[in-house]
Write a protein that holds these residues in place. Structure first.
Motif, PDB file in Angstrom:
ATOM      1  N   PHE A  61     -53.181  -0.403  27.458  1.00 47.67           N
ATOM      2  CA  PHE A  61     -52.725  -0.326  26.083  1.00 47.67           C
ATOM      3  C   PHE A  61     -51.509   0.574  26.041  1.00 47.67           C
ATOM      4  CE2 PHE A  61     -57.126  -1.545  25.393  1.00 47.67           C
ATOM      5  CZ  PHE A  61     -56.993  -2.496  24.406  1.00 47.67           C
ATOM      6  N   GLU A  62     -50.482   0.138  25.327  1.00 46.56           N
ATOM      7  CA  GLU A  62     -49.257   0.914  25.234  1.00 46.56           C
ATOM      8  C   GLU A  62     -48.798   0.968  23.782  1.00 46.56           C
ATOM      9  OE1 GLU A  62     -46.917  -0.009  29.347  1.00 46.56           O
ATOM     10  OE2 GLU A  62     -46.759  -1.501  27.771  1.00 46.56           O
ATOM     11  N   ALA A  63     -48.000   1.944  23.488  1.00 48.76           N
ATOM     12  CA  ALA A  63     -47.280   2.010  22.231  1.00 48.76           C
ATOM     13  C   ALA A  63     -45.834   1.742  22.582  1.00 48.76           C
ATOM     14  CB  ALA A  63     -47.447   3.386  21.605  1.00 48.76           C
ATOM     15  N   GLN A  64     -45.233   0.715  21.971  1.00 44.31           N
ATOM     16  CA  GLN A  64     -43.897   0.297  22.402  1.00 44.31           C
ATOM     17  C   GLN A  64     -43.101  -0.248  21.238  1.00 44.31           C
ATOM     18  OE1 GLN A  64     -43.768  -2.233  25.901  1.00 44.31           O
ATOM     19  NE2 GLN A  64     -42.424  -3.623  24.832  1.00 44.31           N
ATOM     20  N   PRO A  65     -41.790   0.001  21.235  1.00 44.22           N
ATOM     21  CA  PRO A  65     -40.940  -0.660  20.238  1.00 44.22           C
ATOM     22  C   PRO A  65     -40.854  -2.139  20.588  1.00 44.22           C
ATOM     23  CG  PRO A  65     -39.634   0.694  21.728  1.00 44.22           C
ATOM     24  CD  PRO A  65     -41.059   0.864  22.120  1.00 44.22           C
ATOM     25  N   LEU A  66     -40.865  -2.971  19.594  1.00 45.95           N
ATOM     26  CA  LEU A  66     -40.811  -4.405  19.849  1.00 45.95           C
ATOM     27  C   LEU A  66     -39.647  -5.047  19.115  1.00 45.95           C
ATOM     28  CD1 LEU A  66     -44.546  -5.516  19.592  1.00 45.95           C
ATOM     29  CD2 LEU A  66     -43.196  -5.168  21.647  1.00 45.95           C
ATOM     30  N   SER A  67     -38.925  -5.897  19.832  1.00 44.93           N
ATOM     31  CA  SER A  67     -37.896  -6.715  19.206  1.00 44.93           C
ATOM     32  C   SER A  67     -38.593  -7.868  18.488  1.00 44.93           C
ATOM     33  CB  SER A  67     -36.955  -7.276  20.278  1.00 44.93           C
ATOM     34  OG  SER A  67     -37.687  -8.165  21.119  1.00 44.93           O
ATOM     35  N   ILE A  68     -37.838  -8.644  17.766  1.00 41.13           N
ATOM     36  CA  ILE A  68     -38.406  -9.832  17.108  1.00 41.13           C
ATOM     37  C   ILE A  68     -39.021 -10.745  18.164  1.00 41.13           C
ATOM     38  CG2 ILE A  68     -37.868 -11.895  15.761  1.00 41.13           C
ATOM     39  CD1 ILE A  68     -37.868  -9.315  14.142  1.00 41.13           C
ATOM     40  N   TYR A  69     -38.352 -10.900  19.308  1.00 46.05           N
ATOM     41  CA  TYR A  69     -38.891 -11.719  20.395  1.00 46.05           C
ATOM     42  C   TYR A  69     -40.198 -11.118  20.916  1.00 46.05           C
ATOM     43  CZ  TYR A  69     -39.611 -13.806  24.937  1.00 46.05           C
ATOM     44  OH  TYR A  69     -40.174 -14.426  26.016  1.00 46.05           O
ATOM     45  N   GLY A  70     -40.224  -9.801  21.110  1.00 41.76           N
ATOM     46  CA  GLY A  70     -41.423  -9.137  21.615  1.00 41.76           C
ATOM     47  C   GLY A  70     -42.611  -9.320  20.700  1.00 41.76           C
ATOM     48  N   GLN A  71     -42.371  -9.413  19.401  1.00 46.00           N
ATOM     49  CA  GLN A  71     -43.456  -9.588  18.447  1.00 46.00           C
ATOM     50  C   GLN A  71     -44.090 -10.975  18.535  1.00 46.00           C
ATOM     51  OE1 GLN A  71     -42.184  -8.414  14.513  1.00 46.00           O
ATOM     52  NE2 GLN A  71     -41.114  -6.647  15.347  1.00 46.00           N
ATOM     53  N   ARG A  72     -43.440 -11.894  19.214  1.00 47.50           N
ATOM     54  CA  ARG A  72     -43.989 -13.246  19.387  1.00 47.50           C
ATOM     55  C   ARG A  72     -44.982 -13.334  20.549  1.00 47.50           C
ATOM     56  NH1 ARG A  72     -38.105 -15.674  19.015  1.00 47.50           N
ATOM     57  NH2 ARG A  72     -37.793 -15.528  16.779  1.00 47.50           N
ATOM     58  N   GLN A  73     -45.012 -12.305  21.386  1.00 42.67           N
ATOM     59  CA  GLN A  73     -45.862 -12.326  22.567  1.00 42.67           C
ATOM     60  C   GLN A  73     -47.328 -12.056  22.180  1.00 42.67           C
ATOM     61  OE1 GLN A  73     -44.200 -13.417  25.262  1.00 42.67           O
ATOM     62  NE2 GLN A  73     -42.499 -13.401  23.814  1.00 42.67           N
ATOM     63  N   SER A  74     -48.248 -12.662  22.896  1.00 41.33           N
ATOM     64  CA  SER A  74     -49.673 -12.555  22.558  1.00 41.33           C
ATOM     65  C   SER A  74     -50.238 -11.157  22.766  1.00 41.33           C
ATOM     66  CB  SER A  74     -50.494 -13.562  23.367  1.00 41.33           C
ATOM     67  OG  SER A  74     -50.386 -13.276  24.744  1.00 41.33           O
ATOM     68  N   GLU A  75     -49.668 -10.367  23.683  1.00 39.37           N
ATOM     69  CA  GLU A  75     -50.245  -9.058  23.987  1.00 39.37           C
ATOM     70  C   GLU A  75     -50.083  -8.041  22.858  1.00 39.37           C
ATOM     71  OE1 GLU A  75     -46.213  -9.284  26.079  1.00 39.37           O
ATOM     72  OE2 GLU A  75     -47.984 -10.519  26.035  1.00 39.37           O
ATOM     73  N   CYS A  76     -49.317  -8.360  21.832  1.00 38.10           N
ATOM     74  CA  CYS A  76     -49.164  -7.413  20.715  1.00 38.10           C
ATOM     75  C   CYS A  76     -49.967  -7.851  19.501  1.00 38.10           C
ATOM     76  CB  CYS A  76     -47.694  -7.236  20.357  1.00 38.10           C
ATOM     77  SG  CYS A  76     -46.922  -8.693  19.653  1.00 38.10           S
ATOM     78  N   LYS A  77     -50.807  -8.859  19.652  1.00 42.68           N
ATOM     79  CA  LYS A  77     -51.597  -9.363  18.531  1.00 42.68           C
ATOM     80  C   LYS A  77     -53.048  -8.914  18.674  1.00 42.68           C
ATOM     81  CE  LYS A  77     -48.569 -13.340  18.179  1.00 42.68           C
ATOM     82  NZ  LYS A  77     -48.447 -14.803  18.288  1.00 42.68           N
ATOM     83  N   PHE A  78     -53.553  -8.296  17.628  1.00 49.44           N
ATOM     84  CA  PHE A  78     -54.929  -7.812  17.613  1.00 49.44           C
ATOM     85  C   PHE A  78     -55.718  -8.534  16.544  1.00 49.44           C
ATOM     86  CE2 PHE A  78     -52.999  -4.691  20.187  1.00 49.44           C
ATOM     87  CZ  PHE A  78     -54.013  -4.132  20.944  1.00 49.44           C
ATOM     88  N   CYS A  79     -56.983  -8.743  16.820  1.00 46.05           N
ATOM     89  CA  CYS A  79     -57.871  -9.433  15.887  1.00 46.05           C
ATOM     90  C   CYS A  79     -58.693  -8.413  15.117  1.00 46.05           C
ATOM     91  CB  CYS A  79     -58.822 -10.363  16.636  1.00 46.05           C
ATOM     92  SG  CYS A  79     -57.958 -11.560  17.661  1.00 46.05           S
TER      93      CYS A  79
END
Length: 199
Positions: A61-79
């Motif tokens: 688990f990391e805390a990271q700044p995300l670009s718009i592209y990065g926000q599309r990746q599955s690893e930043c989505k939590f249920c």
């Protein structure tokens, strides 16, 4: 998505059952001891008040700044799976508040955030349809911040008065997900912005 002039975090991972990150309502008495799965889970981007995104990547688990592209990746989505308290006769009690389980999916595994004293540990498990009293370590009370429609706090059901927050790791640039008390009303370290996203 606006970052509100905040610095993001990247979720590094899980080490020794702790979540690590790297930086760049009203209380109600809950007397019931059984919860039942409510609506289907919803996927969210979870961001600290400082715009640090909660990320899960390769068992870290990391805390990271995300670009718009990065926000599309599955690893930043939590249920966030909601549960309702069950009263006698299996009737759902609407007055008890929003109870939730927070998890992410990776490589076909469900990794659930579990409370262990003041730490948050990742445990692989299948979400049960009902949660008994001995499993309340996975339950949080989702509390809305009245002044902001997208800002919430996650209070541990098992540890009343303790909330999800980031804490710097000693002698490291990483931050881990922990439980801590809210210092005062202006303490925003326990507040999280939730933005819905597709699964």
């Amino acid at each position: 998505m606006s970052t509100n002039n905040c610095l993001p975090f990247h979720f590094v991972g899980i080490c020794k059952n702790a979540f690590y990150f790297k930086g760049t309502g009203e209380d109600e008495d809950l007397d019931e001891d059984r919860l039942q799965k409510d609506a289907p889970c919803k996927f969210y981007w979870i961001q600290s008040h400082g715009s640090k995104f909660l990320i899960y990547d390769e068992d870290k688990f990391e805390a990271q700044p995300l670009s718009i592209y990065g926000q599309r990746q599955s690893e930043c989505k939590f249920c966030i799976q909601t549960y309702k308290f069950i009263t006698e006769g299996n009737k759902k009690d609407e007055k008890k508040g929003t109870t939730v389980v927070l998890y992410t999916k990776t490589d076909g595994k469900i990794m659930v955030a579990c409370c262990s004293e003041n730490e948050i540990k990742a445990e692989e498990m299948n979400l049960p349809d009902e949660i008994e009293e001995d499993q309340h370590k996975v339950v949080f009370l989702l509390k809305k911040i009245p002044s902001d429609s997208n800002t919430f706090m996650f209070e541990s059901y098992a540890n009343k008065g303790k909330f999800l927050a980031f804490e710097p790791e000693y002698d490291s640039s990483f931050e881990k997900l922990v439980l801590r008390s809210k210092v005062d009303e202006v303490d925003v370290g326990c507040e999280w912005q939730l933005s819905t996203c597709s699964d």
